[in-house]
Design an enzyme around this catalytic site. Structure first.
Site, PDB file in Angstrom:
ATOM      1  CG  ASP A  35      11.570  -1.849   0.291  1.00 42.44           C
ATOM      2  OD1 ASP A  35      11.974  -0.979   1.077  1.00 42.44           O
ATOM      3  OD2 ASP A  35      11.323  -3.015   0.636  1.00 42.44           O
ATOM      4  CG  ASN A  36      10.930   2.082   3.230  1.00 39.63           C
ATOM      5  OD1 ASN A  36      11.041   3.105   3.895  1.00 39.63           O
ATOM      6  ND2 ASN A  36      11.864   1.156   3.182  1.00 39.63           N
ATOM      7  CG  LEU A  37       7.631   8.268   1.346  1.00 40.56           C
ATOM      8  CD1 LEU A  37       8.258   8.844   0.096  1.00 40.56           C
ATOM      9  CD2 LEU A  37       6.143   8.642   1.396  1.00 40.56           C
ATOM     10  CB  ALA A  39      14.382   3.836   3.304  1.00 45.80           C
ATOM     11  CB  CYS A  91     -15.285   4.905  13.875  1.00 46.49           C
ATOM     12  SG  CYS A  91     -15.292   6.121  12.573  1.00 46.49           S
TER      13      CYS A  91
END
Ligand code: ZN
Length: 571
Positions: A35-37, A39, A91
């Site tokens: 589910d993540n880039l 990994a 900022c």
């Protein structure tokens, strides 16, 4: 398929050392459902190192994708740049938010660690604590002493919560209003008056004694509809009760707590804290449900999509196990039936990109201000943040920096002492314009060269990270693309719907979500297939050729045709 099959389940983080190259070598193929880039990139590298075919997959709402990666035969998962999650100029987050996501990121990344986590490890240290930078003058930033946010001797949890509330939504906002330069073309923020809000509460009959949260401020306050948008007073009550709950009920976590989208109290806190800030700035407030989705980069999963993609994964796995890797294909699951009456389109797996830094041999370029970027920033932001390395080693001439478990204590101490130094002041003449740095990661069997270029005068608005990477690397394309993947990921409503696609004309769209899934929506996948098959050029939605079917102009891709040229023709 095989009733007698033996399954051994391992539970844990795929990045753990026990799941190293030797572990991967034991398999005939690897099926990814991550589910993540980060990994995904890690597993890609281990599969390359172990020479085990990888079936990669992903879904995003109705969209899905399955691809096969075989070392030496197809492109690897990282041959095409993957957009990194969108970052926001500090900022903007600190002084001039104008979107709900700015407030949510502020609450989640800056405020949460400052109050409950490790402030020195959080972005907020340099945001709320440190001086303002450059054009913004910095008056507002300086006023804050991080120790302000520590609980004082004998201070009750309610007292603390109220003191922090007044600081964030009254004192700080008043300070910002005094920075007149910021408000020439913007509406200045309005402070909140906690006493007035509390008086409302007292009159509202709900009683002024705060209820004990017992894990959920919302439940304690009777705010049980996750889809409702609370008013300012309700947000103030949730904020106070949630802060109290962290102090009273989760004291053991204080100083080390990390935001987790599945942590109810943390999501409640972030919802209330970001909504209160939004109220100051006249930005629409969001429900708990929407905030959770945006804070957690969640695209809500659809079971049918996942089922179809699982089936496609198995089909590719069968080809690999049957010894027919050449038959493997990349599949795209579309949101609606495409022009060719197909919901799933398939194409041959693209060949590898020779310029890929992961499976190829090319160099990457890094442009930085070598007098300002420290080794720590290089390691954290570039090597770990952008290149997804776990334990990077660097060498350049006589300069050496290493991380990893095999180091002696004195080595660790020495390498740590180098971290605060600017690149140009490192031993051995420093990393300066023209330096070629060998970068490696033992655990990932990753090796590459980084060519350093020095540049001064970075515009924080354009390059909030203060560096530029070139080569076939995961680029921060989110900055240049209005339909940024993370915008997509964090705002589910912005997913490419059929209506949105229609409005833009019949364009093929390659989108990548924040977790690295390439999703393709198109009325005609042929152009996209062709574009991907060239393996060249940038495969961005805006650049993909398309057969518009109206004037008979049909984009054709010759072998070796650059996709960018092709687009020029069709546009
Ligand atoms: Zn590659």
């Amino acid at each position: 398929m095989r009733p007698g099959v033996d399954i051994t389940a391992y539970q844990g983080n795929v990045k753990e050392a026990r799941f190293g190259v030797d572990f991967f070598r034991r398999f005939d193929c690897v099926l990814n459902g991550l589910d993540n880039l980060e990994a995904r990139r890690h597993v890609n590298r281990l599969c390359l190192a172990a020479e085990v075919p990888l079936v990669e997959s992903g879904t995003a709402g109705f969209l899905g994708q399955v691809s096969v990666h075989i070392k030496g035969a197809t492109e690897c998962f990282e041959c095409q740049p993957k957009p990194t999650p969108k970052t926001f100029p500090v900022c903007t987050l600190r002084n001039t938010p104008d979107k709900p996501i700015h407030c949510i990121v502020w609450a989640k990344e800056m405020l949460f660690p400052l109050l409950f986590g490790a402030p020195e490890a959080s972005d907020l240290n340099e945001t709320i604590g440190a001086e303002g930078s450059g054009e913004d003058g910095g008056e507002a930033g300086q006023a804050d002493d991080p120790s302000f946010y520590q609980r004082r001797e004998g201070e009750g949890s309610r007292q603390y919560a109220e003191r922090v509330f007044r600081q964030l939504y009254s004192t700080k906002i008043e300070e910002l209003r005094r920075m007149e330069d910021l408000w020439h073309s913007r509406r200045p923020p309005e402070p909140l008056n906690l006493d007035a809000l509390l008086a409302l509460e007292a009159n509202g009959g709900s009683g002024s004694a705060a209820p004990a949260a017992k894990g959920s401020a919302c439940k304690a306050l009777g705010l049980t509809d996750a889809h409702a948008v609370w008013d300012v007073q309700q947000n103030a009550r949730v904020f106070l009760v949630a802060v109290q709950a962290f102090l009273d009920e989760r004291a053991d976590e204080l100083g080390a707590a990390q935001f987790d989208k599945d942590d109810q109290l943390a999501v409640e806190f972030v919802t209330a804290a970001s909504n209160l800030r939004a109220a100051c700035y006249g930005i629409p407030m969001q429900s708990l449900f929407v905030t959770k989705g945006m804070a957690g980069n969640i695209i809500h999963a659809i079971a049918t999509t996942n089922a179809i993609v699982s089936g496609l994964i198995v089909l590719e796995a069968l080809k690999l196990l049957a010894g027919a890797p050449a038959a493997c294909q990349t599949s795209f699951l579309h949101q609606q039936v495409s022009g060719s009456k197909r919901l799933v389109s398939r194409m041959a797996a693209p060949t590898s990109n020779p310029a890929c830094m992961v499976c190829g041999t090319a160099q990457a370029g890094l442009v930085v201000d070598t007098h300002r970027m420290t080794l720590q920033q290089l390691v954290d932001k570039v090597l770990k943040g952008r290149l997804a390395l776990l334990a990077p080693s660097l060498s350049c001439g006589s300069f050496l920096y290493e991380e990893g478990q095999d180091l002696e204590e004195d080595e660790v101490t020495f390498y740590r002492s180098l971290l605060p130094r600017p690149l140009a002041s490192l031993p051995g003449g420093g990393l300066v314009n023209g330096s070629i740095v060998e970068v490696s990661d033992q655990e990932q069997q990753f090796k590459a060269q980084l060519v350093i270029s020095h540049r001064e005068d970075w515009d924080e608005e354009v390059h909030p990270e203060g560096f530029e990477l070139s080569g076939s690397l995961p680029a921060a394309e989110a900055e240049q693309q209005p339909a940024a993947p993370t915008a997509t990921a964090s705002e589910p409503a912005a997913l490419p719907t059929s209506a949105a696609t229609a409005a833009k004309g019949p364009k093929a769209e390659l989108q990548e979500t924040a977790d690295g899934v390439v999703v393709l929506t198109s009325d005609d996948e042929e152009a996209a297939e062709a574009a991907a098959a060239t393996g060249k050029g940038k495969r961005k939605a805006s650049e993909l050729a398309e057969d518009d079917g109206q004037d008979g102009k049909r984009a054709r891709v010759q072998e070796g045709t650059d996709v960018v040229d092709l687009l020029d023709d069709s546009d």
